[in-house]
Scaffold this active site. Structure first.
Site, PDB file in Angstrom:
ATOM      1  N   HIS A 100      38.178 -29.394  28.482  1.00 34.81           N
ATOM      2  CA  HIS A 100      37.880 -29.477  28.031  1.00 34.81           C
ATOM      3  C   HIS A 100      36.881 -28.799  27.973  1.00 34.81           C
ATOM      4  O   HIS A 100      35.934 -27.764  26.989  1.00 34.81           O
ATOM      5  CB  HIS A 100      36.459 -30.984  28.470  1.00 34.81           C
ATOM      6  CG  HIS A 100      35.273 -31.069  27.450  1.00 34.81           C
ATOM      7  ND1 HIS A 100      34.333 -33.110  27.748  1.00 34.81           N
ATOM      8  CD2 HIS A 100      34.575 -30.791  27.453  1.00 34.81           C
ATOM      9  CE1 HIS A 100      33.966 -32.507  27.237  1.00 34.81           C
ATOM     10  NE2 HIS A 100      33.649 -31.570  26.205  1.00 34.81           N
ATOM     11  N   GLU A 118      30.872 -24.011  24.370  1.00 36.78           N
ATOM     12  CA  GLU A 118      30.709 -24.201  25.763  1.00 36.78           C
ATOM     13  C   GLU A 118      31.081 -23.003  26.281  1.00 36.78           C
ATOM     14  O   GLU A 118      30.183 -22.866  27.817  1.00 36.78           O
ATOM     15  CB  GLU A 118      32.503 -24.518  25.475  1.00 36.78           C
ATOM     16  CG  GLU A 118      32.761 -25.489  25.789  1.00 36.78           C
ATOM     17  CD  GLU A 118      32.320 -26.808  26.497  1.00 36.78           C
ATOM     18  OE1 GLU A 118      32.417 -26.787  27.662  1.00 36.78           O
ATOM     19  OE2 GLU A 118      32.180 -27.921  26.144  1.00 36.78           O
ATOM     20  N   HIS A 141      27.801 -24.026  29.378  1.00 34.26           N
ATOM     21  CA  HIS A 141      28.400 -23.383  30.628  1.00 34.26           C
ATOM     22  C   HIS A 141      28.520 -22.427  30.957  1.00 34.26           C
ATOM     23  O   HIS A 141      28.429 -21.651  32.067  1.00 34.26           O
ATOM     24  CB  HIS A 141      29.506 -24.116  30.603  1.00 34.26           C
ATOM     25  CG  HIS A 141      29.299 -25.780  30.123  1.00 34.26           C
ATOM     26  ND1 HIS A 141      28.500 -26.246  31.114  1.00 34.26           N
ATOM     27  CD2 HIS A 141      29.877 -26.267  29.846  1.00 34.26           C
ATOM     28  CE1 HIS A 141      27.657 -27.893  30.436  1.00 34.26           C
ATOM     29  NE2 HIS A 141      28.922 -27.614  29.107  1.00 34.26           N
TER      30      HIS A 141
END
Length: 207
Positions: free
Chosen positions: A23, A72, A76
């Site tokens: 993920h 992502e 992040h």
């Protein structure tokens, strides 16, 4: 590091892989650290075959498969980049793939005799097997029982790392404001930390 069990959703998911996939690689307590550092797929062109295999978007249409990676990175990766070992898109995605291979969750679960089944598991037994294998306790997330059902469904397994990218225990403090503790929405359903007392279903396919 998150491993998303792909059978949790049949959204636009065509032929989901029959193995655990990535993920993301999420730094604690930080999101969207540099909004001007945009995702550029050409920077990870050397990683593409592994990205498609081990980091697919299992919830959305694969027509634009880079959207998930873009999300992502921007949410992040731009924060993870404060570490020299993760300070480029290629390093960030490449290191996450490397950690995935190192952890080797698929093989660990099989060795522990934990595989998709129509009978239920005890969550404590799954946790104990993972802790025995890795020497640390991961955080396991589940979909709660549907109405009239008694079992939760295993959804994600999160491994925690130090800044040196060594495995460490995942501690889930009740009042922690850490965004890692936030619930993840899967379509209309939400994953949350699994209950130790509910029977646990580990499906091969959710209809």
């Amino acid at each position: 590091l998150y491993f998303c069990f792909p059978q949790m959703s049949d959204h636009d998911c065509q032929d989901p892989p029959e193995y655990w996939t990535i993920h993301g690689l999420w730094p604690d307590k930080a999101e969207e650290c540099n909004r001007t550092w945009h995702f550029n797929v050409t920077e990870i062109k050397d990683l593409m075959s592994d990205m498609r295999r081990y980091w697919p978007d299992v919830l959305h249409s694969s027509l634009n498969r880079t959207q998930f990676w873009k999300h992502e990175w921007e949410k992040h990766g731009t924060c993870a980049a404060t570490l020299p070992v993760l300070n480029s898109q290629k390093k960030y995605f490449g290191k996450a793939l490397e950690l995935y291979q190192h952890v080797d969750l698929n093989s660990c679960l099989l060795k522990a005799g934990i595989k998709p089944s129509s009978s239920y598991y005890q969550m404590t037994a799954i946790k104990e097997a993972l802790t025995r294998f890795y020497g640390v306790t991961p955080k396991i997330q589940c979909l709660p029982p549907e109405e009239g059902e008694k079992a939760q469904t295993i959804g994600q397994i999160e491994f925690c790392f130090t800044k040196e990218l060594q495995l460490r225990n995942c501690t889930a403090l009740k009042d922690d404001s850490d965004p890692m503790q936030a619930h993840l929405k899967l379509g209309t359903e939400e994953l949350s930390v699994c209950s130790d007392t509910l029977p646990t279903y580990y499906p091969s396919q959710v209809q």
